[in-house]
Design a protein around this motif. Structure first.
Motif, mmCIF file in Angstrom:
data_model
loop_
_atom_site.group_PDB
_atom_site.id
_atom_site.type_symbol
_atom_site.label_atom_id
_atom_site.label_comp_id
_atom_site.label_asym_id
_atom_site.label_seq_id
_atom_site.Cartn_x
_atom_site.Cartn_y
_atom_site.Cartn_z
ATOM 1 N N ILE A 1 0.862 -1.188 0.000
ATOM 2 C CA ILE A 1 0.000 0.000 0.000
ATOM 3 C C ILE A 1 0.895 1.234 0.000
ATOM 4 C CG2 ILE A 1 -1.731 1.336 1.268
ATOM 5 C CD1 ILE A 1 -2.726 -1.332 2.440
ATOM 6 N N VAL A 2 0.764 2.082 -1.043
ATOM 7 C CA VAL A 2 1.591 3.284 -1.142
ATOM 8 C C VAL A 2 0.815 4.542 -0.756
ATOM 9 C CG1 VAL A 2 3.204 2.307 -2.817
ATOM 10 C CG2 VAL A 2 1.154 3.501 -3.629
ATOM 11 N N SER A 3 -0.520 4.441 -0.753
ATOM 12 C CA SER A 3 -1.337 5.592 -0.391
ATOM 13 C C SER A 3 -2.738 5.105 -0.050
ATOM 14 C CB SER A 3 -1.402 6.576 -1.575
ATOM 15 O OG SER A 3 -2.285 7.638 -1.299
ATOM 16 N N MET A 4 -3.401 5.850 0.812
ATOM 17 C CA MET A 4 -4.798 5.551 1.101
ATOM 18 C C MET A 4 -5.499 6.841 1.493
ATOM 19 S SD MET A 4 -4.252 3.377 4.626
ATOM 20 C CE MET A 4 -5.899 3.439 5.263
ATOM 21 N N GLU A 5 -6.750 6.947 1.047
ATOM 22 C CA GLU A 5 -7.523 8.161 1.296
ATOM 23 C C GLU A 5 -8.978 7.779 1.512
ATOM 24 O OE1 GLU A 5 -8.724 12.252 -1.092
ATOM 25 O OE2 GLU A 5 -7.129 10.982 -1.866
ATOM 26 N N GLU B 1 -9.964 4.499 -0.481
ATOM 27 C CA GLU B 1 -9.319 4.196 -1.752
ATOM 28 C C GLU B 1 -7.857 3.888 -1.442
ATOM 29 O OE1 GLU B 1 -8.770 5.966 -6.209
ATOM 30 O OE2 GLU B 1 -8.609 7.382 -4.553
ATOM 31 N N PHE B 2 -7.449 2.677 -1.778
ATOM 32 C CA PHE B 2 -6.075 2.236 -1.559
ATOM 33 C C PHE B 2 -5.337 2.250 -2.885
ATOM 34 C CE2 PHE B 2 -8.530 0.261 1.778
ATOM 35 C CZ PHE B 2 -7.720 0.374 2.903
ATOM 36 N N LEU B 3 -4.144 2.819 -2.904
ATOM 37 C CA LEU B 3 -3.255 2.700 -4.056
ATOM 38 C C LEU B 3 -2.213 1.661 -3.679
ATOM 39 C CD1 LEU B 3 -2.751 6.404 -5.208
ATOM 40 C CD2 LEU B 3 -4.443 4.723 -5.968
ATOM 41 N N VAL B 4 -2.139 0.604 -4.474
ATOM 42 C CA VAL B 4 -1.251 -0.518 -4.173
ATOM 43 C C VAL B 4 -0.274 -0.706 -5.326
ATOM 44 C CG1 VAL B 4 -1.131 -2.988 -3.670
ATOM 45 C CG2 VAL B 4 -3.079 -1.642 -2.831
ATOM 46 N N LYS B 5 1.011 -0.734 -4.979
ATOM 47 C CA LYS B 5 2.049 -1.000 -5.982
ATOM 48 C C LYS B 5 2.266 -2.509 -6.024
ATOM 49 C CE LYS B 5 6.702 0.231 -7.387
ATOM 50 N NZ LYS B 5 7.899 1.026 -7.066
ATOM 51 N N ARG B 6 1.967 -3.092 -7.194
ATOM 52 C CA ARG B 6 2.085 -4.550 -7.356
ATOM 53 C C ARG B 6 3.550 -4.971 -7.388
ATOM 54 N NH1 ARG B 6 -1.759 -6.037 -12.248
ATOM 55 N NH2 ARG B 6 0.016 -7.426 -12.483
ATOM 56 N N ALA C 1 3.278 -1.840 -11.273
ATOM 57 C CA ALA C 1 2.121 -1.002 -11.592
ATOM 58 C C ALA C 1 1.378 -0.643 -10.304
ATOM 59 C CB ALA C 1 1.188 -1.731 -12.551
ATOM 60 N N VAL C 2 0.823 0.564 -10.287
ATOM 61 C CA VAL C 2 0.033 1.002 -9.136
ATOM 62 C C VAL C 2 -1.437 0.904 -9.518
ATOM 63 C CG1 VAL C 2 -0.492 2.920 -7.580
ATOM 64 C CG2 VAL C 2 1.868 2.535 -8.329
ATOM 65 N N ILE C 3 -2.207 0.205 -8.692
ATOM 66 C CA ILE C 3 -3.635 0.059 -8.945
ATOM 67 C C ILE C 3 -4.419 0.696 -7.804
ATOM 68 C CG2 ILE C 3 -3.321 -2.054 -10.288
ATOM 69 C CD1 ILE C 3 -4.512 -3.521 -7.782
ATOM 70 N N SER C 4 -5.668 1.000 -8.081
ATOM 71 C CA SER C 4 -6.565 1.607 -7.097
ATOM 72 C C SER C 4 -7.669 0.607 -6.764
ATOM 73 C CB SER C 4 -7.187 2.880 -7.687
ATOM 74 O OG SER C 4 -8.246 3.324 -6.881
ATOM 75 N N VAL C 5 -7.930 0.447 -5.462
ATOM 76 C CA VAL C 5 -9.009 -0.412 -4.999
ATOM 77 C C VAL C 5 -9.775 0.350 -3.920
ATOM 78 C CG1 VAL C 5 -9.642 -2.599 -3.904
ATOM 79 C CG2 VAL C 5 -7.656 -2.500 -5.440
ATOM 80 N N VAL C 6 -11.093 0.448 -4.079
ATOM 81 C CA VAL C 6 -11.936 1.087 -3.061
ATOM 82 C C VAL C 6 -12.628 -0.014 -2.272
ATOM 83 C CG1 VAL C 6 -13.907 2.606 -2.646
ATOM 84 C CG2 VAL C 6 -12.276 3.150 -4.457
ATOM 85 N N VAL D 1 -0.589 2.491 5.122
ATOM 86 C CA VAL D 1 0.446 2.725 4.113
ATOM 87 C C VAL D 1 1.691 1.960 4.551
ATOM 88 C CG1 VAL D 1 1.944 4.470 3.065
ATOM 89 C CG2 VAL D 1 -0.485 4.964 3.412
ATOM 90 N N GLY D 2 2.314 1.274 3.595
ATOM 91 C CA GLY D 2 3.513 0.483 3.866
ATOM 92 C C GLY D 2 3.232 -0.988 4.137
#
Length: 152
Positions: free
Chosen positions: A42-46, A108-113, A118-123, A132-133
Protein backbone atom coordinates in the motif's frame (compact mmCIF):
# COMPACT_ATOMS: atom_id res chain seq x y z
CA UNK A 1 -55.62 -1.00 8.71
CA UNK A 2 -53.99 -4.40 9.18
CA UNK A 3 -53.01 -4.45 5.48
CA UNK A 4 -51.20 -1.13 5.81
CA UNK A 5 -49.05 -2.51 8.64
CA UNK A 6 -48.19 -5.57 6.55
CA UNK A 7 -47.20 -3.35 3.63
CA UNK A 8 -45.06 -1.11 5.85
CA UNK A 9 -43.39 -4.20 7.33
CA UNK A 10 -42.55 -5.45 3.83
CA UNK A 11 -41.03 -2.07 2.94
CA UNK A 12 -38.89 -2.17 6.07
CA UNK A 13 -37.78 -5.70 5.19
CA UNK A 14 -36.67 -4.55 1.72
CA UNK A 15 -34.68 -1.67 3.20
CA UNK A 16 -33.02 -3.93 5.76
CA UNK A 17 -31.70 -6.09 2.92
CA UNK A 18 -29.40 -3.29 1.80
CA UNK A 19 -26.01 -4.83 0.99
CA UNK A 20 -23.03 -4.35 3.23
CA UNK A 21 -19.97 -4.04 1.01
CA UNK A 22 -16.76 -4.86 2.80
CA UNK A 23 -13.54 -6.51 1.74
CA UNK A 24 -14.71 -9.63 3.60
CA UNK A 25 -18.17 -9.81 1.97
CA UNK A 26 -18.64 -12.15 -0.96
CA UNK A 27 -21.69 -12.75 -3.15
CA UNK A 28 -23.21 -16.23 -3.16
CA UNK A 29 -22.12 -16.77 -6.78
CA UNK A 30 -18.46 -16.15 -5.85
CA UNK A 31 -18.27 -19.07 -3.43
CA UNK A 32 -16.00 -21.77 -4.79
CA UNK A 33 -14.72 -19.67 -7.69
CA UNK A 34 -10.99 -19.65 -8.28
CA UNK A 35 -9.43 -16.24 -7.83
CA UNK A 36 -6.25 -14.61 -9.02
CA UNK A 37 -3.77 -13.65 -6.28
CA UNK A 38 -1.09 -10.97 -6.47
CA UNK A 39 1.02 -9.23 -3.85
CA UNK A 40 1.90 -5.59 -3.34
CA UNK A 41 2.47 -2.72 -0.95
CA UNK A 42 0.00 0.00 0.00
CA UNK A 43 1.59 3.28 -1.14
CA UNK A 44 -1.34 5.59 -0.39
CA UNK A 45 -4.80 5.55 1.10
CA UNK A 46 -7.52 8.16 1.30
CA UNK A 47 -11.01 8.15 2.74
CA UNK A 48 -13.71 8.52 0.06
CA UNK A 49 -17.45 9.09 0.09
CA UNK A 50 -19.75 6.36 -1.20
CA UNK A 51 -23.05 7.47 -2.75
CA UNK A 52 -26.00 5.25 -2.01
CA UNK A 53 -28.37 3.78 -4.53
CA UNK A 54 -32.11 3.58 -4.56
CA UNK A 55 -33.61 1.12 -7.00
CA UNK A 56 -35.46 -1.88 -5.65
CA UNK A 57 -36.43 0.01 -2.49
CA UNK A 58 -37.96 2.84 -4.49
CA UNK A 59 -40.03 0.42 -6.55
CA UNK A 60 -41.10 -1.58 -3.49
CA UNK A 61 -42.02 1.62 -1.65
CA UNK A 62 -44.04 2.85 -4.61
CA UNK A 63 -45.92 -0.45 -4.87
CA UNK A 64 -46.59 -0.54 -1.13
CA UNK A 65 -47.63 3.11 -1.11
CA UNK A 66 -49.97 2.56 -4.04
CA UNK A 67 -51.55 -0.43 -2.32
CA UNK A 68 -51.96 1.45 0.95
CA UNK A 69 -53.27 4.60 -0.74
CA UNK A 70 -55.80 2.70 -2.81
CA UNK A 71 -57.44 1.43 0.40
CA UNK A 72 -58.71 4.89 1.35
CA UNK A 73 -62.23 3.87 0.45
CA UNK A 74 -65.05 5.97 -0.91
CA UNK A 75 -65.33 6.04 -4.67
CA UNK A 76 -63.17 4.60 -7.40
CA UNK A 77 -61.77 8.07 -8.09
CA UNK A 78 -60.66 8.44 -4.46
CA UNK A 79 -58.98 5.02 -4.60
CA UNK A 80 -57.14 5.96 -7.83
CA UNK A 81 -55.99 9.30 -6.43
CA UNK A 82 -54.98 7.67 -3.14
CA UNK A 83 -53.08 4.93 -4.94
CA UNK A 84 -51.24 7.42 -7.14
CA UNK A 85 -50.32 9.67 -4.22
CA UNK A 86 -49.32 6.64 -2.16
CA UNK A 87 -47.03 5.43 -4.95
CA UNK A 88 -45.25 8.79 -5.16
CA UNK A 89 -44.88 9.19 -1.39
CA UNK A 90 -43.96 5.53 -0.78
CA UNK A 91 -41.35 5.54 -3.53
CA UNK A 92 -39.81 8.77 -2.29
CA UNK A 93 -39.74 7.76 1.37
CA UNK A 94 -38.44 4.21 0.94
CA UNK A 95 -36.05 5.17 -1.87
CA UNK A 96 -34.62 7.98 0.24
CA UNK A 97 -34.23 5.68 3.22
CA UNK A 98 -32.48 3.05 1.12
CA UNK A 99 -30.13 5.64 -0.35
CA UNK A 100 -29.26 6.91 3.13
CA UNK A 101 -28.62 3.36 4.36
CA UNK A 102 -26.29 2.52 1.47
CA UNK A 103 -24.26 5.75 1.65
CA UNK A 104 -21.17 6.24 3.76
CA UNK A 105 -17.43 6.40 3.65
CA UNK A 106 -14.81 3.92 2.54
CA UNK A 107 -11.15 3.95 1.55
CA UNK A 108 -9.32 4.20 -1.75
CA UNK A 109 -6.07 2.24 -1.56
CA UNK A 110 -3.25 2.70 -4.06
CA UNK A 111 -1.25 -0.52 -4.17
CA UNK A 112 2.05 -1.00 -5.98
CA UNK A 113 2.08 -4.55 -7.36
CA UNK A 114 5.22 -6.59 -6.67
CA UNK A 115 5.19 -8.38 -10.05
CA UNK A 116 4.96 -5.39 -12.40
CA UNK A 117 5.46 -2.29 -10.31
CA UNK A 118 2.12 -1.00 -11.59
CA UNK A 119 0.03 1.00 -9.14
CA UNK A 120 -3.64 0.06 -8.95
CA UNK A 121 -6.56 1.61 -7.10
CA UNK A 122 -9.01 -0.41 -5.00
CA UNK A 123 -11.94 1.09 -3.06
CA UNK A 124 -13.06 -0.96 -0.08
CA UNK A 125 -13.73 -0.77 3.64
CA UNK A 126 -10.86 -0.97 6.11
CA UNK A 127 -12.03 -3.23 8.91
CA UNK A 128 -8.63 -4.96 8.67
CA UNK A 129 -6.93 -1.68 9.74
CA UNK A 130 -4.58 -1.63 6.76
CA UNK A 131 -1.99 1.17 6.58
CA UNK A 132 0.45 2.73 4.11
CA UNK A 133 3.51 0.48 3.87
CA UNK A 134 1.62 -2.74 4.62
CA UNK A 135 2.49 -5.71 2.42
CA UNK A 136 -0.82 -7.04 1.13
CA UNK A 137 -2.41 -9.69 -1.04
CA UNK A 138 -4.73 -8.65 -3.87
CA UNK A 139 -7.46 -11.23 -4.42
CA UNK A 140 -9.44 -10.95 -7.66
CA UNK A 141 -12.59 -13.08 -7.86
CA UNK A 142 -15.21 -12.56 -10.56
CA UNK A 143 -13.74 -9.17 -11.49
CA UNK A 144 -13.85 -7.85 -7.91
CA UNK A 145 -10.51 -7.00 -6.27
CA UNK A 146 -10.09 -7.16 -2.50
CA UNK A 147 -7.07 -6.24 -0.44
CA UNK A 148 -6.17 -8.69 2.31
CA UNK A 149 -3.37 -8.83 4.83
CA UNK A 150 -0.31 -10.74 3.63
CA UNK A 151 0.05 -13.72 5.94
CA UNK A 152 2.98 -15.50 4.32
Amino acid sequence: MKKIWVILFLCAAVISCAPTNTNTTYRQAQIGQQGQVQTGVIVSMEQVKIEGTSGVGTIAGAVAGAAAGSMLGGSTAVNIIGGTAGAVVGGAVVGGAQKALTSGTSWEFLVKRDDSGAVISVVQSNELNLNVGDHVVLVVVDGVTRIRQKLY
